[in-house]
Design a protein around this motif. Structure first.
Motif, PDB file in Angstrom:
ATOM      1  N   MET B 261      90.627  75.215  70.672  1.00 48.25           N
ATOM      2  CA  MET B 261      91.003  74.823  69.392  1.00 48.25           C
ATOM      3  C   MET B 261      90.344  75.628  68.401  1.00 48.25           C
ATOM      4  N   THR B 262      89.273  76.358  68.500  1.00 45.80           N
ATOM      5  CA  THR B 262      88.766  77.153  67.473  1.00 45.80           C
ATOM      6  C   THR B 262      89.763  78.426  67.266  1.00 45.80           C
ATOM      7  N   ILE B 263      89.856  78.969  68.504  1.00 49.39           N
ATOM      8  CA  ILE B 263      90.973  80.189  68.434  1.00 49.39           C
ATOM      9  C   ILE B 263      92.349  79.765  67.771  1.00 49.39           C
ATOM     10  N   SER B 264      92.856  78.554  68.376  1.00 48.12           N
ATOM     11  CA  SER B 264      94.045  78.277  67.491  1.00 48.12           C
ATOM     12  C   SER B 264      93.974  78.265  65.988  1.00 48.12           C
ATOM     13  N   ALA B 265      92.609  77.395  65.710  1.00 50.73           N
ATOM     14  CA  ALA B 265      92.670  77.535  64.148  1.00 50.73           C
ATOM     15  C   ALA B 265      92.539  78.734  63.502  1.00 50.73           C
ATOM     16  N   CYS B 266      91.973  79.810  64.142  1.00 50.23           N
ATOM     17  CA  CYS B 266      91.710  80.960  63.690  1.00 50.23           C
ATOM     18  C   CYS B 266      93.029  81.758  63.301  1.00 50.23           C
ATOM     19  N   VAL B 267      93.616  81.486  64.551  1.00 51.46           N
ATOM     20  CA  VAL B 267      95.409  81.984  64.501  1.00 51.46           C
ATOM     21  C   VAL B 267      96.279  81.593  63.186  1.00 51.46           C
ATOM     22  N   TYR B 268      95.927  80.147  63.123  1.00 52.57           N
ATOM     23  CA  TYR B 268      96.606  79.638  62.039  1.00 52.57           C
ATOM     24  C   TYR B 268      96.260  79.916  60.535  1.00 52.57           C
ATOM     25  N   THR B 269      94.916  79.934  60.594  1.00 51.48           N
ATOM     26  CA  THR B 269      94.034  80.369  59.190  1.00 51.48           C
ATOM     27  C   THR B 269      94.796  81.962  58.811  1.00 51.48           C
ATOM     28  N   ILE B 270      95.070  82.713  59.968  1.00 48.85           N
ATOM     29  CA  ILE B 270      95.550  83.823  59.506  1.00 48.85           C
ATOM     30  C   ILE B 270      97.303  83.978  59.040  1.00 48.85           C
TER      31      ILE B 270
END
Lengths: 372, 418
Positions: B261-270
């Motif tokens: 979830m954290t990695i996905s959140a970083c990707v979406y933030t970008i």
């Protein structure tokens, strides 16, 4: 002897208290826990999001009043000199107001007036909490502040397993009740059939007695050989009929025993129950919200399957009047009970599917054995 | 006969796997699936039922494992590729069925809603143009007439908005529709996983009716597929011998889910310009728990939407796995809590009975007798026999008094020695 009796009584009392505590903890206590958790969520979200909403509404109201003042001043002063200047001033002010409105909408402004209407009332927050822990998630009401979003995440992580535990427990209890009622209906049906067949047997017995009386009367007048032949024939017919009736009764009892032993509710009955519940909800929301039949059914279906698009939303429930409070309570009970009923139906249907699958597997296994 | 037997063996293994797959519905992320998993309750009767169910489930798994081993042993000397293909065939068929169902549904939704949207657009566009012409034709009108025209225009705008059209749609020719193939696939994915963002919804009558039927048949299929894949991943985890402790496995799964979830959140933030990290994490959590508010939802190109769909499916499989493992540990803890509860009750009962005995020796004697009785009986509900048997009419037999006392003394010494 008195001592032993007292000890056994004490032991029984202890066991009874233990059972009562277990029951409260597992069923009624769990319901109270879920309701309490939803109420707690309502209080928290109202406290967190309510001030933010009021702030946004006040901001928009101030911006609107400022825009009106600027336009009025421009009209009052500039109108006599230059219409082009007036248009420029008014358009600039309208554009600035539009920008403020757009930013406020992104932060959660929904067009309600400051001090008159609010989205985050206690009832609105309660419905929001309920949609979070049931994973319906309409989205009409959503947290906008950082604290609100963080609290929503924590609330969901703790509340969703609690709701699943509640639904599992209540669904299991309802499945047992449903199965019990179904078994009782089967017993009643077969009891009626037996009673009917016994009445039929009594009729046959009465007819046989009449025939035997006639035969006896005839025997007095005729000779011995003819009498013995007639009596034998009557006895044979009577025995055959009695045996047949008894065999029928035995078959009925065996059929009843077999069905009670299987104890599986047919899928059609489960589907019918679920459709009936959806029909009731459709009627309620059609009367309350003024929707069409299809729209009400669509809303109930989308809610109970926890898809929750949010295009249809019970908007009249989210206000502060007494009637709205009642509607909110009924809506909440409908959703919770409906999801438990759905869990029950899914449970029973799963058992039926498993049994049929096992039967097919056994059939294939026996076929393989025959081939071997 | 031998080829037929082989064919039937394959079918038999397939049908034997099916009940397990059906039972796996209880391990899915959805409410229905979670209900089965968390059915166990801490009450004693439910505890017994839990034990029975647990034994049955483990027995079923053992049978499935034995069948797989047997099939492996039988097929290994002949063709390894065929064996692997047969083992994977069921999973592949299930995945293919789900994907085909999603794409077919998306195609049908596109047909229905696109045509309805075009019809609505044409209708309102005609009304709009007629209104404009009517307004421009007569220049000298009274104030009341102008106000009526403006009110009519406003009501038309509101009705158009309610039916999914915005005033800006009329400024440019309506060539592209909101119901493109990729957006329809995204919509069907959110319907079948019961997330339901609500940003794109069927508005026509046919679309709504089709949506209801589509969900009735599609949601169980999706649940079964996700549960099957979660079981596959769980088996892979179990195959690791180094991860025997349940707590370690639970921690590993939860950490993996949180990392995902954290990695996905970083990707979406970008990728999403308007979202902060908290917004992205909020979106991921709300999606994977299938709450699906819809206040935040991805909008972008075809590749972006497809990646979002893959993210949702992988996340749901991980969530189902986490709930499965955590549920098992939770049930074990509930069992221990239940036993502790019984122990507390027994301690309370002991304290109550302590007042009945005056001498300490008697208390220790009764406690030892009770412990011995419990060990022998295995917590059965029988009344524990704390003393030697005394007949009812002992008092009426005077010549036995002394021998009775002697026997009680010997019993006391025996218990103390124990």
């Amino acid at each position: 002897m008195g001592r032993r009796h007292r000890r056994s009584k004490v032991t029984r009392v202890v066991n009874l208290v233990k059972k009562i505590i277990a029951f409260f903890f597992s069923h009624i206590g769990l319901c109270a826990l879920v309701v309490g958790y939803a109420l707690l969520g309502a209080v928290i979200f109202k406290a967190v999001e309510g001030p933010h909403e009021a702030e946004i509404q006040e901001l928009v109201k101030s911006a609107r009043e400022k825009a009106v003042d600027v336009v009025w001043n421009a009209t009052f002063r500039v109108n006599r000199l230059d219409s082009k200047q007036w248009k420029k001033t008014v358009l600039d002010e309208v554009k600035r107001f539009k920008t403020v409105c757009m930013l406020s909408i992104r932060k959660g402004y929904d067009g309600k007036e400051y001090g008159k209407q609010a989205q985050w009332t206690f009832t609105g927050a309660f419905l929001y909490s309920l949609t979070v822990i049931t994973t319906i998630g309409y989205g009409n009401t959503a947290a906008k502040t950082y604290i609100g979003k963080t609290l929503t995440m924590l609330y969901a992580i703790i509340g969703i397993p609690l709701m699943l535990l509640f639904l599992t427990n209540i669904g299991d209890v309802m499945a047992k009740i449903f199965r019990f009622l179904y078994a009782q209906s089967i017993r009643l049906k077969f009891r009626l059939i037996l009673w009917h067949k016994k009445r039929k047997a009594a009729k046959i017995r009465r007819a046989n007695s009449l025939v035997s009386r006639l035969t006896r009367g005839h025997r007095v007048k005729a000779d011995s050989s003819v009498d013995s032949f007639g009596l034998g024939a009557g006895a044979d017919v009577e025995d055959l009929l009695t045996a047949r009736v008894e065999m029928e009764q035995l078959e009925v009892r065996e059929t009843a025993a077999a069905q009670l032993e299987s104890m599986t509710v047919p899928i059609s009955l489960v589907v019918f129950t679920m459709l009936g519940y959806l029909g009731v909800g459709t009627t309620i929301f059609k009367v309350w919200e003024g929707w069409t039949f299809l729209e009400s059914f669509y809303f109930c279906f989308i809610s109970l399957t926890t898809i929750g698009f949010g295009d249809k939303f019970p908007s009249t429930s989210v206000s502060n009047t007494d009637e709205a409070q009642e509607k909110l309570v009924i809506t909440s009970i409908y959703l919770l009970f409906g999801m438990a009923l759905l869990a029950m139906c899914f449970n029973l249907a799963q058992e039926e599917v498993q049994n049929k699958t096992r039967w097919i597997a056994d059939k294939f296994r026996s076929k393989e054995d025959d081939d071997d | 006969m031998h080829p037929r037997g082989k064919f039937l063996a394959g079918h038999l293994s397939a049908f034997c796997i099916t009940p397990t797959t059906t039972a796996l519905i209880s391990r899915n992320h959805s409410d229905w699936a979670h209900l089965q998993l968390l059915r166990r309750t801490p009450s004693s009767d439910a505890g017994n039922m839990n034990q029975i169910h647990f034994g049955t489930a483990s027995a079923r798994r053992r049978n499935a494992m034995i069948l797989e081993n047997n099939s492996g042993d039988e097929d290994a000397p002949k063709q390894g590729f065929l064996a692997n293909l047969r083992l994977a065939l069921f999973h592949l068929v299930l995945i293919f069925a789900t994907v085909a169902y999603i794409i077919a549904g998306a195609y049908l939704f596109t047909k229905i809603e696109h045509q309805a949207e075009l019809d609505r657009y044409q209708s309102y566009h005609t009304i709009y143009r007629n209104f404009i012409n009517n307004l421009y034709q007569s220049s000298n009108r009274s104030v009341a007439d102008v106000e009526n025209l403006i009110d009519t225009f406003t009501s038309i705008n509101f009705r158009a908005f309610k039916e999914g059209l915005k005033p800006t749609d009329f400024l440019v020719p309506q060539e592209t529709s909101r119901w493109s193939m990729i957006s329809a696939i995204f919509f069907t994915t959110t319907v079948l996983t019961s997330i339901g963002y609500g940003n794109l919804i069927p508005i026509s009558t046919g679309g709504k009716i089709f949506c209801v039927g589509y969900a009735i048949f599609g949601i169980p299929l999706t649940l079964v597929t996700i549960a099957d894949l979660a079981k596959f991943v769980a088996d892979m985890l179990i195959m690791d011998p180094t991860e025997d402790p349940k707590t370690g496995r639970q921690l590993l799964v939860l950490v993996f889910l949180l990392g995902y979830m954290t990695i996905s959140a970083c990707v979406y933030t970008i990728l999403e310009p308007m979202w902060s990290f908290l917004d992205s994490f909020y979106f991921c959590l709300v999606s994977l728990l299938t709450v699906g508010f819809g206040d935040l939802h991805p909008v972008g190109t075809v590749e972006y939407m497809l990646c979002s769909i893959v993210f949702i499916f992988i996340g749901l499989i991980l969530t189902t796995l986490a709930v499965d493992v955590s549920g098992s540990v939770g049930i074990a803890k509930m069992h221990s809590i239940g036993r502790g509860f019984d122990a507390m009750k027994m301690l309370n009962a002991l304290r109550v009975r302590k007042s009945e005995f005056v001498a300490k020796g008697a208390v220790s004697l009764s406690a030892a007798a009770r412990v011995a009785g419990r060990r022998l009986d295995g917590q059965q509900p029988h009344q524990p026999r704390w003393f030697a048997y005394v007949p009812k009419d002992a008092l009426t037999i005077p010549y036995i008094d002394e021998s009775a006392n002697v026997s009680s003394r010997t019993t006391t010494t025996t218990h103390t020695s124990i």
